[in-house]
Design a protein around this motif. Structure first.
Motif, PDB file in Angstrom:
ATOM      1  N   GLN A  73      40.623  26.441  47.028  1.00 15.31           N
ATOM      2  CA  GLN A  73      40.207  27.820  47.306  1.00 15.31           C
ATOM      3  C   GLN A  73      40.507  28.122  48.776  1.00 15.31           C
ATOM      4  O   GLN A  73      40.466  27.226  49.621  1.00 15.31           O
ATOM      5  N   THR A 126      37.427  32.039  47.057  1.00 16.83           N
ATOM      6  CA  THR A 126      36.251  31.250  47.432  1.00 16.83           C
ATOM      7  C   THR A 126      34.992  31.789  46.772  1.00 16.83           C
ATOM      8  O   THR A 126      33.976  31.093  46.738  1.00 16.83           O
ATOM      9  N   HIS A 127      35.033  33.024  46.256  1.00 13.49           N
ATOM     10  CA  HIS A 127      33.904  33.595  45.513  1.00 13.49           C
ATOM     11  C   HIS A 127      34.454  34.670  44.585  1.00 13.49           C
ATOM     12  O   HIS A 127      35.498  35.269  44.856  1.00 13.49           O
ATOM     13  N   LYS A 128      33.772  34.904  43.485  1.00 14.79           N
ATOM     14  CA  LYS A 128      34.216  35.905  42.522  1.00 14.79           C
ATOM     15  C   LYS A 128      34.159  37.290  43.156  1.00 14.79           C
ATOM     16  O   LYS A 128      33.149  37.674  43.738  1.00 14.79           O
ATOM     17  N   ASN A 164      43.610  38.520  45.266  1.00 15.41           N
ATOM     18  CA  ASN A 164      42.727  37.747  44.383  1.00 15.41           C
ATOM     19  C   ASN A 164      43.290  37.581  42.976  1.00 15.41           C
ATOM     20  O   ASN A 164      42.749  36.811  42.179  1.00 15.41           O
ATOM     21  N   ASP A 187      40.821  36.088  48.855  1.00 14.68           N
ATOM     22  CA  ASP A 187      39.599  36.829  48.552  1.00 14.68           C
ATOM     23  C   ASP A 187      39.779  38.344  48.612  1.00 14.68           C
ATOM     24  O   ASP A 187      38.855  39.073  48.258  1.00 14.68           O
ATOM     25  N   ARG A 244      25.578  36.483  35.795  1.00 10.57           N
ATOM     26  CA  ARG A 244      25.180  35.127  36.182  1.00 10.57           C
ATOM     27  C   ARG A 244      24.564  34.302  35.055  1.00 10.57           C
ATOM     28  O   ARG A 244      24.585  33.075  35.133  1.00 10.57           O
TER      29      ARG A 244
END
Length: 239
Positions: A147, A163-165, A157, A152, A42
């Motif tokens: 997205q 929509t998220h890593k 992926n 996901d 992060r």
């Protein structure tokens, strides 16, 4: 068939990325062994470095394909190299599963590169440069605009429209990373860049070209060596 000439400056750029990657991974390994406390997932200081390193690799891969196409590289040589990349990608998945079973690498830089090389060599290479620049920009922008939860899962992926890593140690999906490869291909077809690549290297940078020529082999051994060295240092009580 005589060997095709190499572009030392392109190899040196790839070699520079290898050196940067090694320093990055050494710091990551120090964090893994709790020698240092850093957030590689992060903290922008680390995430932007990763993005820059991957971008250079893919730019060089795209440029290398442009050179190969221009030199009339045979399909046999392409598929032989592709098989080496794909085989190494499978080894990375297996090795990462042993070390990170919950976040093993299912579509990392080698997996992504293997897919993008096929698309670039047998599809996009036929397009004019202006189309490659435009499609590269679309590829980079699309994941920020579109997205969907369908993408996901671990089996979908790889497209990149997540929509998220995902929970994985390395993730280089088709989108947005096809963009740098297409731009590298277009760049290497411009006369100014080809003239730059043909120029001789300054003496001190020549070792980087040698490293760049063996990038896949180096990529596969550098982390086992770093991790093994740190494990040995821990056993000796040095860290």
């Amino acid at each position: 068939m005589p060997p095709t000439p190499r572009f030392d400056r392109l190899d040196a750029l790839r070699g520079l990325a290898m050196v940067w990657m090694t320093a990055f991974h050494f710091c990551f390994d120090l964090s893994y062994f709790r020698v240092i406390a850093q957030d590689f997932y992060r903290d922008p200081f680390w995430t932007w470095q990763r993005s820059a390193i991957v971008s250079i690799f893919l730019l060089c891969a795209g440029a290398g394909q442009a050179v190969a196409v221009g030199q009339g590289q045979t399909s046999f040589r392409f598929w032989r190299r592709w098989g080496q990349i794909m085989g190494c990608a499978l080894l990375v998945s297996i090795g990462s599963y042993g070390m990170f079973p919950r976040s093993f690498i299912s579509f990392g830089v080698l997996h992504g590169m293997a897919l993008m090389l096929i698309l670039t060599r047998f599809g996009f290479s036929r397009l004019p440069d202006i189309a490659l620049w435009a499609l590269g920009a679309v590829a980079i922008a699309l994941p920020f605009l579109v997205q969907h939860p369908f993408f996901d899962t671990r089996t979908t992926n790889w497209v990149g429209l997540v929509t998220h890593k995902p929970l994985t140690e390395d993730y280089v999906p088709l989108l947005p990373w096809l963009g740098p490869m297409l731009w590298g291909f277009a760049l290497a077809r411009t006369e100014a860049v080809r003239d730059w690549m043909r120029r001789p290297l300054p003496g001190l940078t020549r070792p980087l070209a040698g490293l760049g020529r063996w990038s896949l082999s180096y990529y596969m051994v550098h982390q086992p060596v770093l991790i093994g060295a740190l494990m040995g240092a821990r056993q000796l009580g040095w860290i």
